[in-house]
Design an enzyme around this catalytic site. Structure first.
Site, PDB file in Angstrom:
ATOM      1  N   HIS A  46       0.861  -1.187   0.000  1.00  0.00           N
ATOM      2  CA  HIS A  46       0.000   0.000   0.000  1.00  0.00           C
ATOM      3  C   HIS A  46       0.896   1.236   0.000  1.00  0.00           C
ATOM      4  O   HIS A  46       2.058   1.181   0.419  1.00  0.00           O
ATOM      5  CB  HIS A  46      -0.887   0.020   1.242  1.00  0.00           C
ATOM      6  CG  HIS A  46      -1.936  -1.038   1.242  1.00  0.00           C
ATOM      7  ND1 HIS A  46      -3.004  -1.008   2.105  1.00  0.00           N
ATOM      8  CD2 HIS A  46      -2.105  -2.150   0.496  1.00  0.00           C
ATOM      9  CE1 HIS A  46      -3.777  -2.052   1.894  1.00  0.00           C
ATOM     10  NE2 HIS A  46      -3.234  -2.778   0.916  1.00  0.00           N
ATOM     11  N   GLU A  48       1.076   3.798   1.866  1.00  0.00           N
ATOM     12  CA  GLU A  48       1.619   4.156   3.177  1.00  0.00           C
ATOM     13  C   GLU A  48       2.810   3.277   3.546  1.00  0.00           C
ATOM     14  O   GLU A  48       3.837   3.763   4.022  1.00  0.00           O
ATOM     15  CB  GLU A  48       0.548   4.019   4.272  1.00  0.00           C
ATOM     16  CG  GLU A  48      -0.664   4.887   4.071  1.00  0.00           C
ATOM     17  CD  GLU A  48      -1.791   4.176   3.329  1.00  0.00           C
ATOM     18  OE1 GLU A  48      -1.530   3.467   2.330  1.00  0.00           O
ATOM     19  OE2 GLU A  48      -2.952   4.339   3.737  1.00  0.00           O
ATOM     20  N   CYS A  76      -5.894   1.960   5.918  1.00  0.00           N
ATOM     21  CA  CYS A  76      -6.554   0.727   6.341  1.00  0.00           C
ATOM     22  C   CYS A  76      -5.953   0.279   7.682  1.00  0.00           C
ATOM     23  O   CYS A  76      -4.981   0.859   8.166  1.00  0.00           O
ATOM     24  CB  CYS A  76      -6.380  -0.356   5.284  1.00  0.00           C
ATOM     25  SG  CYS A  76      -4.688  -0.988   5.163  1.00  0.00           S
ATOM     26  N   CYS A  79      -2.197  -0.573   7.547  1.00  0.00           N
ATOM     27  CA  CYS A  79      -1.371   0.634   7.487  1.00  0.00           C
ATOM     28  C   CYS A  79      -1.386   1.391   8.809  1.00  0.00           C
ATOM     29  O   CYS A  79      -0.374   1.974   9.206  1.00  0.00           O
ATOM     30  CB  CYS A  79      -1.814   1.513   6.333  1.00  0.00           C
ATOM     31  SG  CYS A  79      -1.483   0.756   4.722  1.00  0.00           S
TER      32      CYS A  79
END
Length: 137
Positions: A46, A48, A76, A79
């Protein structure tokens, strides 16, 4: 956040969910990233996580003290855990996720991570909505 939006659009061009992130230290961008899960066959890639990994390399440490993470979409749960462990100073994000409500961020408040949301909210929402709208065609 403008740079994070540019990165989200790059993710979109690569058929990834359009989320972009930047990590800032002393008013300078030290790391940039966008979602790469599909391209890298990596469920943890992701935006992040990509940025936090680069930040760790920059500092030669997992602690990213005194940094600000800008991301186009509310992180999410995976993360969130990484953000907590990285010990960033502040999280700034554009659009809220529809998957869970803002109360999940109370966990951040216990760790003294500052949060600012709805930055360029409508631009960030637009990028995500258009991506999924085009996917459904």
């Amino acid at each position: 956040m403008k740079e994070a939006l540019i990165l989200a659009k790059k993710a979109n061009e690569k058929n990834e969910v359009p989320v972009g992130a930047v990590l800032v230290f002393k008013n300078k961008i030290i790391a940039k990233g966008y979602n790469n899960s599909i391209l890298k066959n990596d469920p943890t890639a992701h935006a992040e996580i990509v940025v936090l990994r680069k930040g760790g390399i920059f500092f030669k440490n997992y602690r990213l003290l005194n940094t600000i993470l800008y991301v186009t979409l509310q992180p999410c749960l995976m993360c969130l855990g990484a953000i907590l462990n990285s010990r960033i100073y502040k999280l700034v994000y554009g659009a809220n996720s529809n998957y869970y409500n803002f109360n999940i961020f109370k966990l951040f408040l216990k760790k003294n991570i500052k949060i600012k949301n709805n930055i360029f909210k409508y631009k960030c929402i637009s990028v995500i909505k258009n991506f999924f709208k085009n996917k459904r065609k």
